[in-house]
Scaffold this active site. Structure first.
Site, PDB file in Angstrom:
ATOM      1  N   GLY A   1       5.609  -5.478   5.610  1.00 41.07           N
ATOM      2  CA  GLY A   1       6.686  -5.263   4.978  1.00 41.07           C
ATOM      3  C   GLY A   1       6.586  -3.904   4.448  1.00 41.07           C
ATOM      4  O   GLY A   1       8.160  -3.831   3.137  1.00 41.07           O
ATOM      5  N   ASP A   2       5.718  -3.630   3.993  1.00 41.60           N
ATOM      6  CA  ASP A   2       5.806  -2.185   3.786  1.00 41.60           C
ATOM      7  C   ASP A   2       5.297  -1.254   4.639  1.00 41.60           C
ATOM      8  O   ASP A   2       4.469  -0.148   4.111  1.00 41.60           O
ATOM      9  CB  ASP A   2       5.483  -1.838   2.278  1.00 41.60           C
ATOM     10  N   LEU A   3       6.109  -1.092   5.905  1.00 44.93           N
ATOM     11  CA  LEU A   3       4.804  -0.667   7.191  1.00 44.93           C
ATOM     12  C   LEU A   3       5.537   1.161   7.538  1.00 44.93           C
ATOM     13  O   LEU A   3       5.701   1.477   8.745  1.00 44.93           O
ATOM     14  CB  LEU A   3       4.986  -0.918   8.759  1.00 44.93           C
TER      15      LEU A   3
END
Length: 296
Positions: free
Chosen positions: A199-201
């Site tokens: 999700g926040d890669l």
């Protein structure tokens, strides 16, 4: 250890006392890494990272996300040793450099993580809050029936509205992003099953250990479209990205045209950055929207 010292924070527990309380282990010393992170040495030689929450619900969201990623049995993530409303205690990942072989293995592992799935687009990890966060920005995990509608309503438009309200994006500029949202059913590509996303890669959340293997930290985990994680890796670059993609496609080939949709999936993180950091990211978001619509 000479690099460690005892430190106490006015009006609250020291990270060392937090580590002792949440792990049940004695503490040998602590070393601040930032305002929010402290490395704590436990008796016996093990070191852990003690992290202070950035806001309400942040610890619950991160701990649930890490456990959910770990449950897939695919990617490496730091084990959660303990958490409460303010503090999170994690394994420390020994710092190293990316390797080509490790990058290929990371690509395969990321594909397996996505294939582990989720209950719905927008579904939070089990035990995770609906009101979560991505970095320092709020992020709501509200399930949706289909990806185009959910992505527009829960991942693009809330941050666009916030940017317009603050004056960072002008109302007439916002129309190009609104046009993308209106056309998402035709722009989204083939339908995909719900993926289990980090999700926040971005590259800062991919750590490489002393064996050249990748570990994932700081998730904003939820059910989503697998191309979103890959678009995040492209946004700020990542070591050996081409080899990561080779490993990914060896495990789970991507749909035709996925590279043409990178800008579409980058709209979400770019608008989050617009809200947090201002105009330069707004300009990138607008360019991504224009490119998605085929403008030059």
């Amino acid at each position: 250890m000479s690099t460690y010292c005892s430190s106490h924070r006015p009006g609250g527990e020291s990270p060392g006392s937090v580590a002792a309380r949440l792990t049940g282990c004695s503490v040998a010393g602590e070393r601040p890494l930032s305002s929010a992170l402290t490395e704590v040495a436990l008796d016996g030689g093990e070191s852990v990272i003690v992290k202070r929450a950035a806001g309400p619900g942040a610890v619950a969201a991160e701990a649930a996300g890490l456990r959910w990623l770990a449950e897939s049995g695919s990617v490496r993530v730091p084990a959660v040793h303990g958490d409460d409303a303010i503090w999170l205690v994690l394994d420390r990942v020994p710092s190293g450099r990316a390797s080509v072989a490790g990058a290929v293995r990371f690509g395969c592992a990321l594909a397996a993580l996505h294939a582990a799935g989720a209950d719905a687009f927008g579904a939070p990890p089990p035990g995770g809050p609906v009101d979560a966060a991505i970095g320092l920005a709020p992020m709501r995990n509200v399930p949706g029936a289909n990806w185009p509608g959910w992505y527009a309503e829960q991942r693009v438009l809330p941050y666009l509205r916030s940017a317009v309200d603050s004056g960072t994006v002008q109302a007439d500029e916002a129309r190009v992003v609104e046009q993308v949202c209106a056309r998402l059913p035709e722009l989204a590509g083939p339908a995909e099953p719900v993926a289990r996303l980090h999700g926040d890669l971005w590259s800062g959340n991919v750590l490489w250990d002393t064996d050249g293997e990748a570990w994932l930290i700081d998730p904003a985990a939820h059910g989503g479209h697998r191309e979103t994680d890959l678009a995040m890796l492209h946004l700020f670059g990542c070591p050996h990205l081409d080899r990561i993609l080779d490993g990914y496609e060896e495990e789970a080939p991507l749909a035709d045209g996925w590279r043409d949709r990178i800008g579409l999936h980058q709209l979400f993180p770019l608008l989050v950055h617009t809200v947090l950091f201002g105009r330069s990211y707004a300009e990138q978001a607008l360019r991504a929207a224009e490119s998605t619509l085929g403008r030059r």
